[in-house]
Motif scaffolding. Sequence first.
Motif, PDB file in Angstrom:
ATOM      1  N   ARG A 163      12.447  10.268   9.878  1.00 12.64           N
ATOM      2  CA  ARG A 163      12.595  10.763  11.241  1.00 12.64           C
ATOM      3  C   ARG A 163      13.985  11.300  11.529  1.00 12.64           C
ATOM      4  N   ALA A 164      14.998  10.734  10.929  1.00 12.80           N
ATOM      5  CA  ALA A 164      16.375  11.138  11.220  1.00 12.80           C
ATOM      6  C   ALA A 164      16.824  12.199  10.226  1.00 12.80           C
ATOM      7  N   ARG A 165      17.493  13.224  10.726  1.00 12.84           N
ATOM      8  CA  ARG A 165      17.935  14.295   9.847  1.00 12.84           C
ATOM      9  C   ARG A 165      19.341  14.759  10.204  1.00 12.84           C
ATOM     10  N   VAL A 166      19.990  15.335   9.219  1.00  6.93           N
ATOM     11  CA  VAL A 166      21.317  15.926   9.378  1.00  6.93           C
ATOM     12  C   VAL A 166      21.165  17.434   9.306  1.00  6.93           C
ATOM     13  N   LEU A 167      21.707  18.142  10.285  1.00  7.71           N
ATOM     14  CA  LEU A 167      21.648  19.600  10.272  1.00  7.71           C
ATOM     15  C   LEU A 167      22.807  20.160   9.456  1.00  7.71           C
ATOM     16  N   ALA A 168      22.508  21.185   8.674  1.00  8.91           N
ATOM     17  CA  ALA A 168      23.488  21.791   7.766  1.00  8.91           C
ATOM     18  C   ALA A 168      24.043  20.694   6.858  1.00  8.91           C
ATOM     19  N   ASN A 169      25.385  20.598   6.751  1.00 16.05           N
ATOM     20  CA  ASN A 169      26.006  19.603   5.878  1.00 16.05           C
ATOM     21  C   ASN A 169      26.656  18.471   6.663  1.00 16.05           C
ATOM     22  N   GLY A 170      26.347  18.425   7.964  1.00 13.57           N
ATOM     23  CA  GLY A 170      26.946  17.416   8.819  1.00 13.57           C
ATOM     24  C   GLY A 170      27.919  18.033   9.805  1.00 13.57           C
ATOM     25  N   SER A 171      28.453  17.200  10.693  1.00 17.39           N
ATOM     26  CA  SER A 171      29.329  17.588  11.795  1.00 17.39           C
ATOM     27  C   SER A 171      28.486  18.037  12.974  1.00 17.39           C
ATOM     28  N   ILE A 172      28.860  17.590  14.169  1.00 14.11           N
ATOM     29  CA  ILE A 172      28.099  17.944  15.355  1.00 14.11           C
ATOM     30  C   ILE A 172      28.289  19.407  15.744  1.00 14.11           C
ATOM     31  N   CYS A 173      29.458  19.972  15.428  1.00 13.42           N
ATOM     32  CA  CYS A 173      29.706  21.357  15.842  1.00 13.42           C
ATOM     33  C   CYS A 173      30.468  22.182  14.818  1.00 13.42           C
ATOM     34  N   GLY A 174      30.912  21.585  13.721  1.00 11.52           N
ATOM     35  CA  GLY A 174      31.665  22.342  12.732  1.00 11.52           C
ATOM     36  C   GLY A 174      33.069  22.676  13.215  1.00 11.52           C
TER      37      GLY A 174
END
Length: 384
Positions: A163-174
């Motif tokens: 259910r839990a996922r990380v978008l891109a490689n992490g970081s909330i906003c880059g």
Amino acid sequence: MKKKICFIVALPGTAKSFLSDHIKRLSKHYDVYLVANSRDDALSNDLPLAGYHVVDIQRKISLFHDIHALLQLIHYFRKMEFDAIHSVTPKAGFLTALSGWLSRVRIRIHIFTGQVWATSKGLKRAFLRNIDKVIALLDTHLLVDGEGQRQFLIKEHIVDSNRARVLANGSICGVNLDRFVPSDEIRTRVRSELNLTGKVVFVFLGRLNRDKGISELLEAFNQMVPEAPNAFLLLFGSDEANYVSQFGEYENLNQSNLRYYGSTPTPNEHLQAGDVFVLPSYREGFGSSVIEASALGLPVICSDAYGLKDTMVDGKTGLRCRVGDVDSLCQAMLALYKDGELRKELGNLGTKRVRDLFSEALVGEEWEHFYMKLLTPDLFSNVE
């Protein structure tokens, strides 16, 4: 009619620091609203918001305020009939999850950005941990801003791996790579203004409190000074635990090698006064300041706290110390103090890694795609 998204935060500053680019991107496709506990006219004018609503969300636990905020959110969600709601930070996340579930909002999203309870004990830990469990139970989609944090939450049985996922490689906003750009001109100017010419500067940026490892940082620097006469420690951030009053307790620390600057509105410039960035935290969700420092070409020293594992590569972009371990921190600082070529090598590799993995543009595109898949899959397939 455009579909409607609402972001919910406790403090407007959270939206300003972490959601500005996402709101600008998403507003091209959707009507985006913001809920916070106070009005920020500058933020409202800067962002293309369809609406800005104030709700009594307090960061600290307060039964009266929390019930009031819950009722306000339920009323607002039922009135606005949002297609998706998205919370950031634990208190806003808990109130949003409960009110969104009671209001039957179809898509309820939360992003985990760190766990206060990770360093707590006893009843406090259990209580705060259960708040995150409620969020995970009631929300329909769970995001985490780093894989290290995601694995920690899975291990603690807060979230399920599917259910839990990380978008891109992490970081909330880059990292905004147009803003965080290494500049010899800026570095020379800032170091001159702060009278740091000729010094090897270790720089910290964050809240000065126990969880950030400030006690260990001060003690490690105090131990290394006899072997590092040109070392300098520069601290940026709010002094939450009155550490400035304790500086005199360290025999080797004085005005010639230590300065507390306070908070800075321009970390992209002030970090460039440093030669090494240090963050020996006990806990971090991700560690945005680490990748910002790397973007500016600084080698980093950070602890092996679970959230920081994604921000640097030990021996490649920086050096790792152990949580709460003064000796390992001191040795890492001495190693980089003594080796200018190593500092340069680690800093250059760090900059490249941030540009490849953590740019604001890359993270923003992933957020945009995430929402388009949820809300407008036909439009997303056309974009692809």
